[in-house]
Design an enzyme around this catalytic site. Structure first.
Site, PDB file in Angstrom:
ATOM      1  N   GLY B  13       0.816  -1.218   0.000  1.00 25.93           N
ATOM      2  CA  GLY B  13       0.000   0.000   0.000  1.00 25.93           C
ATOM      3  C   GLY B  13       0.845   1.262   0.000  1.00 25.93           C
ATOM      4  O   GLY B  13       0.454   2.283   0.557  1.00 25.93           O
ATOM      5  N   PHE B 117      19.094  17.818  -9.111  1.00 26.87           N
ATOM      6  CA  PHE B 117      19.535  16.621  -8.406  1.00 26.87           C
ATOM      7  C   PHE B 117      20.775  16.105  -9.120  1.00 26.87           C
ATOM      8  O   PHE B 117      21.115  16.564 -10.207  1.00 26.87           O
ATOM      9  CB  PHE B 117      18.422  15.559  -8.436  1.00 26.87           C
ATOM     10  CG  PHE B 117      17.822  15.278  -7.088  1.00 26.87           C
ATOM     11  CD1 PHE B 117      17.321  16.292  -6.303  1.00 26.87           C
ATOM     12  CD2 PHE B 117      17.751  13.971  -6.591  1.00 26.87           C
ATOM     13  CE1 PHE B 117      16.761  16.033  -5.063  1.00 26.87           C
ATOM     14  CE2 PHE B 117      17.195  13.700  -5.351  1.00 26.87           C
ATOM     15  CZ  PHE B 117      16.706  14.731  -4.591  1.00 26.87           C
ATOM     16  N   GLN B 231      21.875   0.470  -5.258  1.00 28.13           N
ATOM     17  CA  GLN B 231      22.387   1.835  -5.170  1.00 28.13           C
ATOM     18  C   GLN B 231      22.775   2.214  -3.742  1.00 28.13           C
ATOM     19  O   GLN B 231      21.965   2.059  -2.825  1.00 28.13           O
ATOM     20  CB  GLN B 231      21.326   2.805  -5.676  1.00 28.13           C
ATOM     21  CG  GLN B 231      21.793   4.253  -5.671  1.00 28.13           C
ATOM     22  CD  GLN B 231      20.826   5.131  -6.443  1.00 28.13           C
ATOM     23  OE1 GLN B 231      19.749   5.450  -5.968  1.00 28.13           O
ATOM     24  NE2 GLN B 231      21.203   5.497  -7.659  1.00 28.13           N
ATOM     25  N   HIS B 233      23.406   5.354  -1.562  1.00 30.42           N
ATOM     26  CA  HIS B 233      23.214   6.806  -1.542  1.00 30.42           C
ATOM     27  C   HIS B 233      24.457   7.383  -0.872  1.00 30.42           C
ATOM     28  O   HIS B 233      24.871   6.873   0.165  1.00 30.42           O
ATOM     29  CB  HIS B 233      21.961   7.156  -0.744  1.00 30.42           C
ATOM     30  CG  HIS B 233      21.505   8.570  -0.951  1.00 30.42           C
ATOM     31  ND1 HIS B 233      22.206   9.646  -0.482  1.00 30.42           N
ATOM     32  CD2 HIS B 233      20.426   9.066  -1.602  1.00 30.42           C
ATOM     33  CE1 HIS B 233      21.569  10.763  -0.835  1.00 30.42           C
ATOM     34  NE2 HIS B 233      20.485  10.427  -1.515  1.00 30.42           N
ATOM     35  N   LEU B 243      18.691   8.780   5.952  1.00 29.55           N
ATOM     36  CA  LEU B 243      19.000   9.495   4.713  1.00 29.55           C
ATOM     37  C   LEU B 243      19.115  11.004   4.909  1.00 29.55           C
ATOM     38  O   LEU B 243      18.260  11.623   5.523  1.00 29.55           O
ATOM     39  CB  LEU B 243      17.890   9.207   3.688  1.00 29.55           C
ATOM     40  CG  LEU B 243      17.925   9.993   2.379  1.00 29.55           C
ATOM     41  CD1 LEU B 243      19.117   9.584   1.544  1.00 29.55           C
ATOM     42  CD2 LEU B 243      16.633   9.760   1.592  1.00 29.55           C
ATOM     43  N   GLU B 246      19.678  14.134  -1.204  1.00 29.70           N
ATOM     44  CA  GLU B 246      20.497  14.711  -2.268  1.00 29.70           C
ATOM     45  C   GLU B 246      20.153  16.180  -2.500  1.00 29.70           C
ATOM     46  O   GLU B 246      20.956  16.948  -3.009  1.00 29.70           O
ATOM     47  CB  GLU B 246      20.209  13.912  -3.554  1.00 29.70           C
ATOM     48  CG  GLU B 246      21.168  14.167  -4.681  1.00 29.70           C
ATOM     49  CD  GLU B 246      21.187  12.978  -5.645  1.00 29.70           C
ATOM     50  OE1 GLU B 246      21.359  11.836  -5.172  1.00 29.70           O
ATOM     51  OE2 GLU B 246      21.021  13.197  -6.840  1.00 29.70           O
ATOM     52  N   ARG B 291      24.919   9.076  -8.181  1.00 30.09           N
ATOM     53  CA  ARG B 291      25.109   8.472  -6.860  1.00 30.09           C
ATOM     54  C   ARG B 291      26.169   7.379  -6.835  1.00 30.09           C
ATOM     55  O   ARG B 291      26.930   7.272  -5.881  1.00 30.09           O
ATOM     56  CB  ARG B 291      23.779   7.904  -6.387  1.00 30.09           C
ATOM     57  CG  ARG B 291      22.792   8.998  -6.071  1.00 30.09           C
ATOM     58  CD  ARG B 291      21.444   8.432  -5.692  1.00 30.09           C
ATOM     59  NE  ARG B 291      20.552   9.539  -5.349  1.00 30.09           N
ATOM     60  CZ  ARG B 291      19.262   9.392  -5.062  1.00 30.09           C
ATOM     61  NH1 ARG B 291      18.704   8.191  -5.080  1.00 30.09           N
ATOM     62  NH2 ARG B 291      18.533  10.430  -4.743  1.00 30.09           N
ATOM     63  N   HIS B 359      20.527   2.193  -0.469  1.00 32.66           N
ATOM     64  CA  HIS B 359      19.364   3.050  -0.623  1.00 32.66           C
ATOM     65  C   HIS B 359      18.273   2.444  -1.491  1.00 32.66           C
ATOM     66  O   HIS B 359      17.091   2.555  -1.187  1.00 32.66           O
ATOM     67  CB  HIS B 359      19.823   4.379  -1.219  1.00 32.66           C
ATOM     68  CG  HIS B 359      18.771   5.426  -1.301  1.00 32.66           C
ATOM     69  ND1 HIS B 359      18.019   5.803  -0.212  1.00 32.66           N
ATOM     70  CD2 HIS B 359      18.335   6.187  -2.342  1.00 32.66           C
ATOM     71  CE1 HIS B 359      17.169   6.757  -0.590  1.00 32.66           C
ATOM     72  NE2 HIS B 359      17.331   6.990  -1.862  1.00 32.66           N
ATOM     73  N   ARG B 394      20.210   4.100 -10.736  1.00 34.03           N
ATOM     74  CA  ARG B 394      19.031   4.936 -10.900  1.00 34.03           C
ATOM     75  C   ARG B 394      19.375   6.412 -10.767  1.00 34.03           C
ATOM     76  O   ARG B 394      20.123   6.806  -9.877  1.00 34.03           O
ATOM     77  CB  ARG B 394      17.977   4.569  -9.850  1.00 34.03           C
ATOM     78  CG  ARG B 394      16.772   5.494  -9.871  1.00 34.03           C
ATOM     79  CD  ARG B 394      15.678   5.026  -8.945  1.00 34.03           C
ATOM     80  NE  ARG B 394      16.031   5.083  -7.536  1.00 34.03           N
ATOM     81  CZ  ARG B 394      16.029   6.191  -6.808  1.00 34.03           C
ATOM     82  NH1 ARG B 394      15.735   7.348  -7.349  1.00 34.03           N
ATOM     83  NH2 ARG B 394      16.348   6.147  -5.531  1.00 34.03           N
TER      84      ARG B 394
END
Lengths: 136, 588, 262
Positions: B13, B117, B231, B233, B243, B246, B291, B359, B394
């Site tokens: 969800g 970004f 990935q 981060h 986190l 970025e 990244r 990440h 990504r």
């Protein structure tokens, strides 16, 4: 959006509200005091109505004010009405939020305006009373 | 046991699951939708995303730019037809979310604001301060509330896919409140369960991210694609892994080594501009590199001994002090809140300690551009899927948009698919559910003999450690073989996990055991996919094979579960207009 | 990580934890655990330590561990708190008492039932109902930063339920829509894109709505995200009052009732 409910509901434990819940936190206590003492605010409103009813009869008006019961009531009601007044003044910035662009106007200023108004009106009333007494 | 039925069942969800549910509601309000989620939808990990979501909206940007940034960011392992579809559909999806009330940050003229970004030619990241994922998730959840055809199964934990005649027709799910196993049928099932970052020790991911949906599909015979690409981060808090977005670099933050040097300039990421220069921060340069490259630069800097040492390992400094209090409060207030709460520093005046942290998983359940897996009736979207948008790395801020675009696409494809389907094979599905119930009862509710009892936490920690040691930022044949070996042992040990909790009501020890099994499965697919890919590309860096090898590996890996080690197959990458080239960052 | 360098080794902290296991007993009990004390540990870390190392049967919810998912609200020494944001060092060396959020039914141990909150969120129509429809091809609604600021604070609610656990009005009357749901309704009423405050009024201005609030003000104090639901409710009361006087004094200025809600 309905939610699925278990065919047989899970057992749940309900914790009853303890009788002395309002003694557990200062804010709760102050809240309860507000609830209990509101009768004095209501009482004072009634008293004002009684005065209004006598507005054309100066003697009855004075008699009501000078009555010992009325004096006792005033002494009792004063601290409670003050308490409620302060509460209401402090609530104002919660109910009245003013933005100047993206910034909120500081709540202290909004609450403070109430206090300033209060003082100004009180001083004015005392001044009028002073003059009235002087001319009498 | 009674079969619960829906036209379409969504597992998960979060952002993708809710977007899919709403898409079905919009497409055909007569279809009944079930959303099965192990947490209340608004607790899903989408909530933790901070920086923003990419879509072309401003006149100075172009679809072509976004496509190129995504493909080069992916080190050419993205399917270019998928990227094109995504980039073209992204603006519409983002505007749709705006129409649903998402409180995007604004320009003075009232249009949505964008920020730069990492890895972007032009700023195109939409943001809601630095709580973008939170606002997106709550906007989606609150919007979904108005649809009467969507039924929520809150806190129901999916344990198995129901498959009949090669078609996916539902799931069994543990109703946590009561401990009952529910057989929930759907003519189509869309997996939106997120990634599995929790297989690693340091991760930005929430506790619920255990790769549930990936493991469910993998066990049902569906391939996991490109699992070797994970990935890091570059900026997480040491210790907790929380986190630091970025966006803090997009708004001008810089990375410093222990000598205060902006060390990224030593790793082919361009020349730094002074923070006071109007040219700073320059796109696709220095702190706004991709990244994977930034995380690798940290590791190389660490090997040179130029990072700082702390209780939770090595770290570098993220400096945002030059932004000043006002800008920090407006643009990255959550960063300030997190630093004050969890590090005890104020980034207005102090440097933030950061290190690379797991990440996002580029890999996942093998799907096409419509979220269809090779199994009829099974769809996947969001982080748990690999529709080959993200390739080997990504592009930051593509994942939130991905939830919307592919959640909606998978839903529309599922709606079309279910039109032709008739009734459910009730008895077969119920029989499968009963078998599953018996399996769980047998495995976890029988009092054990107490011999060789294993603890969930111990196995989980050993898995975390071996993933970081052998399958982290830099990998070798030797390290990956060792990790694979340890994972095999851990899977054996996991068979001896015995529960102390045998109660039905909200048994979180049981769910922890099931999650551990999911994690071990996907960890295994990851290690073996990484072992087989003898090249370096994007986030997959092999020190024994340091070059990208387009001749042999311009291909997606597909991991299939077998009784022994996973079987790895390959699938060609779709290249249309953008032939593989060199990834250049920081060029003049 | 300066604080963590001062970790006292061998130091321990006592945790008194509320246990309710409906399969075993009808009645709850308190269970005492001793966990290592670490400067940088939050109460949630201590609970996870208990779960992983001492007692696998202890159940509680948690997920993001960074104060944004809203799962881990509990009573810590009688105060509603996010346990991922309550440091042991702020209680040490005193024992820490952890209980499920007050006033909610308990399902198991530290896990409460919050289903009714979600029903209420739906009742107050906490979603955007646009004042004017707009095609996707027309792009975004325009909203100035100042208009955004009007409702932004109320949109920060993470549904953690701490405000309900602090609200005696909710404790006495569980039908009360409550601080968070009312704040979220107000969030949409104040959104310049929305045009449905009249549609929400029936529920918000009802007995179970704002008038159940007696302004204790605790909701605002315990809110970990500074949403200030108390302010949202007071603002709604002002609106309701204006509405009332309008309907009494200027009958033609009465708010328009949407047909289906009558």
């Amino acid at each position: 959006m309905p939610r699925h409910q278990p065919a047989t509901p899970a057992k749940q434990h309900i914790r009853p509200m303890p009788v002395g819940w309002w003694l557990k936190r200062t804010s709760y206590f102050l809240f309860m005091m507000r609830e209990l003492t509101c009768v004095f605010v209501g009482g004072y409103a009634l008293f004002l109505l009684m005065l209004v009813a006598r507005i054309g009869e100066p003697d009855a008006f004075a008699a009501l004010l000078e009555h010992p019961g009325s004096l006792v009531f005033h002494v009792l009601a004063l601290p409670f009405v003050l308490y409620h007044t302060i509460t209401w003044f402090n609530v104002t910035p919660k109910a009245l939020v003013i933005y100047r662009g993206e910034e909120k106007v500081n709540p202290v200023i909004i609450a403070g305006a109430n206090y300033v108004g209060w003082i100004v009106v009180s001083v004015a009333l005392i001044w009028i009373a002073w003059i009235a007494i002087g001319s009498a | 046991m009674e079969l619960l039925t829906h036209d379409i069942l969504i597992v998960g969800g979060g952002g993708a699951g809710l977007r899919a549910a709403i898409a079905i509601g919009e497409e055909n309000p007569k279809l009944s939708v079930g959303v099965v989620s192990k947490v209340y939808p608004m607790r899903s990990h989408t909530v933790s995303a901070e920086g923003g979501a990419a879509a072309v909206i401003k006149p100075n940007d172009s679809i072509e730019n976004h496509i190129y940034d995504t493909i080069s960011g992916a080190d050419w392992l993205a399917d270019q037809d998928v990227v094109e579809t995504f980039v073209n559909q992204a603006p519409e999806e983002m505007i749709q979310l705006e129409h649903w009330g998402c409180p995007w940050s604004r320009e003075p003229d009232g249009s949505v604001a964008v920020r730069p970004f990492g890895g972007m030619k032009i700023e195109r990241t939409w943001f809601a301060a630095d709580k973008t994922g939170f606002h997106m998730l709550h906007a989606l959840f609150q919007t979904a509330l108005k649809y009467d055809n969507i039924t929520r199964y809150d806190e129901c934990f999916a344990t198995k896919l129901l498959v009949h005649d090669g078609r996916c027709l539902g799931v069994t799910a543990l109703e946590l409140q009561t401990g009952q196993l529910l057989p929930i049928a759907g003519k189509a099932v869309i997996l939106c369960t997120g990634g599995g970052g929790r297989i690693f020790p340091f991760t930005t991911n929430a506790a619920i991210k255990n790769g549930d949906g990936m493991a469910l599909a993998y066990r049902a015979g569906v391939a996991l694609k490109d699992m070797e690409f994970v990935q890091y981060h570059p900026t997480g808090l040491p210790g907790t892994g929380i986190l630091i977005t970025e966006a803090s670099r997009g708004e001008g933050g810089i990375l410093l080594n222990k000598d205060g040097r902006r060390y990224l300039q030593d790793y082919d990421l361009g020349e730094p501009f002074d923070v006071t220069s109007p040219e700073h921060p320059r796109k696709r340069t220095m702190e706004l590199g991709p990244r994977d490259r930034l995380s690798q630069a940290f590791e190389l800097e660490r090997q040179k001994g130029l990072t700082l040492k702390g209780e939770y390992g090595d770290y570098v400094h993220l400096d945002v002090t030059h932004m000043g209090q006002k800008k920090i409060n407006k643009k990255i207030p959550f960063v300030r809140e997190l630093c004050r709460n969890y590090v005890g520093i104020d980034p207005v005046h102090e440097f933030i300690p950061v290190r690379p942290v797991i990440h996002y998983m580029m890999g996942g359940v093998h799907t096409n551009v419509d979220g269809e897996t090779p199994m009829p009736g099974l769809y996947a979207a969001g982080e748990c899927a690999c529709g080959s948008l993200n390739g080997a790395n990504r592009l930051g801020s593509n994942s939130l948009t991905e939830l919307l675009v592919f959640g909606a696409r998978a839903a529309r494809a599922a709606v079309k698919y279910t039109e032709s389907l008739g009734d459910f094979p009730q008895s077969e599905l119920l029989a499968q559910a009963q078998d599953e119930q018996a399996r769980i009862r047998e495995r976890y509710f029988k009092p054990g003999d107490g011999k060789g009892k294993e603890s969930i936490a111990a196995i989980r920690t050993a898995m975390n450690d071996t993933m970081e040691d052998g399958a982290g930022i830099y990998r070798t044949d030797e390290s990956l073989r060792k990790t694979s070996e340890i994972l095999r042992e851990l899977k054996e040990r996991a068979k001896n996990v015995e529960l102390a909790d045998h109660s039905l009501s909200f048994n979180t020890e049981l769910t922890a055991a099931l999650e551990l099994e999911y994690m071990l499965d996907i960890a295994e697919s990851l290690a073996h996919s990484a072992l087989a890919r003898t090249e370096s590309r994007g986030s997959h860096q092999r020190t024994d094979h340091p070059q990208r090898d387009d001749d042999n590996f311009l291909k997606h890996s597909l991991a299939y579960q077998t009784d022994g080690d996973p079987r790895i197959e390959y699938l060609d990458v779709v290249i249309t207009k953008w032939p593989p080239g060199e990834r250049v960052y920081g060029s003049k | 990580m300066a604080a963590s360098n001062t970790t006292t080794s061998n130091a321990v902290v006592t945790m008194d934890v509320f246990r309710y296991e409906p399969d075993a007993s009808e009645l709850p009990r308190m269970q005492r655990y001793t966990v290592p004390f670490r400067e940088d540990w939050v109460v949630l870390d201590a609970l996870n330590h208990i779960k992983d190392e001492i007692d696998g049967t202890l159940s509680f919810r948690w997920s993001c561990r960074m104060g944004v998912c809203g799962s881990c609200g509990m009573m810590v020494n009688g105060e509603p708190r996010l346990t991922c944001n309550s440091f042991l060092r702020d209680y040490y060396p005193n024992p820490i008492r952890v209980e499920p959020l007050s006033y909610f039914p308990v399902i198991r141990d530290l896990i409460i039932n919050l289903d009714h909150f979600l029903d209420k969120l739906e009742e107050v129509k906490a979603w955007l109902i646009p004042a004017e429809d707009r095609e996707l091809s027309e792009g975004e609604y325009r909203q100035s930063p100042a208009q955004l600021a009007q409702y932004k604070q109320f949109s920060m609610c993470i549904n953690c339920m701490l405000c309900y656990a602090a609200c005696p009005a909710y404790g006495h009357h569980s039908e009360f829509i409550g601080p968070a749901a009312l704040a979220l309704a107000q969030r949409y009423n104040m959104d310049s894109r929305d045009g449905a405050s009249d549609e929400r009024a029936d529920v918000i201005f009802s007995e179970e709505g704002i008038w159940d609030c007696t302004f204790v003000g605790e909701c605002a104090r315990v809110c970990p995200k500074n949403v200030d639901p108390a302010s949202a409710i007071q603002q709604a009361k002002v609106e309701a009052t204006k509405d009332f006087f309008k309907s009494v004094l200027v009958p033609w200025g009465k708010r328009q009732q949407p047909a289906e809600s009558r």
